[in-house]
Enzyme design. Structure first.
Site, mmCIF file in Angstrom:
data_model
loop_
_atom_site.group_PDB
_atom_site.id
_atom_site.type_symbol
_atom_site.label_atom_id
_atom_site.label_comp_id
_atom_site.label_asym_id
_atom_site.label_seq_id
_atom_site.Cartn_x
_atom_site.Cartn_y
_atom_site.Cartn_z
ATOM 1 N N HIS A 1 0.826 -1.217 0.000
ATOM 2 C CA HIS A 1 0.000 0.000 0.000
ATOM 3 C C HIS A 1 0.860 1.267 0.000
ATOM 4 O O HIS A 1 0.787 2.060 -0.920
ATOM 5 C CB HIS A 1 -1.010 0.028 1.152
ATOM 6 C CG HIS A 1 -1.917 -1.140 1.205
ATOM 7 N ND1 HIS A 1 -2.722 -1.488 0.145
ATOM 8 C CD2 HIS A 1 -2.139 -2.067 2.179
ATOM 9 C CE1 HIS A 1 -3.403 -2.580 0.472
ATOM 10 N NE2 HIS A 1 -3.066 -2.951 1.684
ATOM 11 N N ASP B 1 -5.057 -8.274 -3.325
ATOM 12 C CA ASP B 1 -5.301 -8.053 -1.906
ATOM 13 C C ASP B 1 -6.583 -8.706 -1.419
ATOM 14 O O ASP B 1 -6.645 -9.925 -1.215
ATOM 15 C CB ASP B 1 -5.290 -6.554 -1.631
ATOM 16 C CG ASP B 1 -5.242 -6.211 -0.146
ATOM 17 O OD1 ASP B 1 -5.254 -7.126 0.673
ATOM 18 O OD2 ASP B 1 -5.193 -5.009 0.191
#
Length: 438
Positions: free
Chosen positions: A260, A311
């Protein structure tokens, strides 16, 4: 191959010779397929790398789209699913999820695995039963896996695990290392490490995880600055940002990937870039969870290699991840064209494989693993553009639905859009999720 992407350009009429699961030769200008050759119609790319996955999150698709909330309210729904999984049901769900990845052209996955123990935190008779289920699921689905066994020890800075997190925790980093050391890899499986986040591993135990990975020359991944609340809590507890905290404890480096990297200071960006720490962007999850848009351009310019992951599996589509990284940046800056199609494909392939501990993968070159994905150039999404623009077509128009072939180690895993090992992937997904949602 009708057309192949050779890293810088699309080449017509390419033959790849395979021996022992690796590419033995690449020849261009082969207008007639050699006798006995397998013909791949469309655009063939190196197999895609899904650098960041939580397989059990696939069971959240659609169920978390009801109502409003934040990352933190989403997390409560995630805990509910996690509480129901057993080694057997996790195998079923992961096998179906990895088969979906193969159908999307993904040949390797980085599984960020923290669901270690039974509910309440009691270890299974085999303390790695859940991790071994994931390794076996990837084998059954025909893809490679880097199992990023994750240290997850605390609920927050100075807070013990909550009742949901007890099954994630080994109590200490030393206990985590002892259990993780029992995991065995194989031809299709590598073992790496992960720090769930700076809030989940006490600062004085970060170096233990980093040292474990360094001793094995293994990949080390970490969720980093996904949420502003994490940054604020870290500043309150340690007087420094999560990135600085990781740097101070020896976590950053070329085998480390921050996942991220959304809310960073200029100093954070410089620390990540100067240490060659990678960045895994997960745009479809980051937008689904309202996380924000990370400084991917600045990170790459500073020296941080970019990779991509699905993810939480809001969708499983690496073309969408690549496209979204560019389009997010356009929305943020009001400027078009931050990356070429070639650069985005590299993030989805070679740089992703490198982040997963396979630096020789993700290219169509002699010596590389014979991992390939072919997309159709005649679907309603891809038909029309001239073949020399096939890379642009792949990134900016294609989707996972356009994948026709997936080859892993020279073996056809997806042929003509059908999985060769898992007969009914939609049925397998439905059955696995029905068992959980009961």
């Amino acid at each position: 191959m009708d057309h192949a992407w050779l890293g810088t350009h699309v080449e017509p009429d390419v033959t790849v010779e395979v021996a022992g699961g690796r590419i033995a030769g690449v020849r261009t200008g082969v207008r007639t397929p050699p006798p006995g050759a397998t013909v791949l119609r469309g655009l063939t790319l190196p197999g895609l790398a899904n650098t960041h996955s939580h397989a059990f999150h696939r069971a959240l698709r659609a169920t978390v789209q009801v109502g409003t909330g934040t990352f933190w309210t989403w997390r409560e729904l995630m805990y509910q699913v996690a509480s129901r999984l057993t080694p057997d049901s996790y195998f079923d769900l992961a096998r179906a999820t990895y088969a979906e990845m193969a159908l999307a052209g993904i040949t390797a996955v980085g599984e960020f695995h923290y669901l270690h123990h039974a509910p309440g935190g009691t270890p299974y008779a085999d303390p790695n039963a859940m991790g071994e289920a994931l390794i076996a699921a990837a084998a059954d689905a025909g893809i490679r896996i880097t199992l990023l066994d994750t240290a997850y020890l605390a609920a927050g800075f100075g807070e013990p695990p909550n009742r949901h997190q007890l099954r994630f925790s080994d109590t200490t980093a030393d206990a985590w290392a002892e259990r993780a050391s029992l995991l065995k890899g194989g031809d299709h499986a590598l073992i790496g490490a992960a720090i769930h986040s700076v809030r989940a591993v006490p600062a004085d135990q970060l170096a233990t995880v980093a040292r474990w990975a360094e001793e094995r020359e293994a990949p080390l991944h970490v969720h980093l600055s996904e949420q502003l609340a994490e940054n604020d809590a870290c500043l309150a507890a340690h007087g420094r940002t999560p990135t600085r905290l990781l740097a101070d404890h020896g976590v950053l480096g070329p085998r480390t990937t921050g996942v991220h990297n959304t809310h960073l200071t200029q100093e954070d960006i410089a620390l990540l870039g100067s240490s060659s720490t990678g960045t895994c962007m997960c745009p479809t999850t980051e937008r689904d969870l309202a996380d924000g848009i990370g400084p991917a351009v600045a990170l790459q310019k500073a020296g941080s290699p970019l990779s991509l992951g699905s993810d939480s599996h809001a969708v499983i589509d690496l073309f969408e991840e690549a496209r979204a990284m560019e389009l997010n940046e356009r929305l943020r800056t009001h400027i078009r064209g931050h990356w070429t199609a070639a650069a985005l494909l590299r993030a989805a392939s070679a740089d992703g494989h490198a982040a997963l501990g396979r630096p020789d993968a993700g290219v169509l070159e002699p010596g590389a693993p014979a991992d390939l994905t072919t997309i159709a150039l005649d679907s309603v999404r891809t038909a029309g553009p001239v073949p020399r623009l096939a890379a642009e077509t792949a990134v900016f128009a294609a989707s996972a639905a356009d994948v026709r072939h997936t080859v892993v180690a020279g073996r056809h895993i997806v042929r003509d859009g059908r999985h060769t090992l898992v007969e009914d992937v939609p049925g397998a997904l439905a059955a696995a999720m029905a068992a959980l949602h009961g």
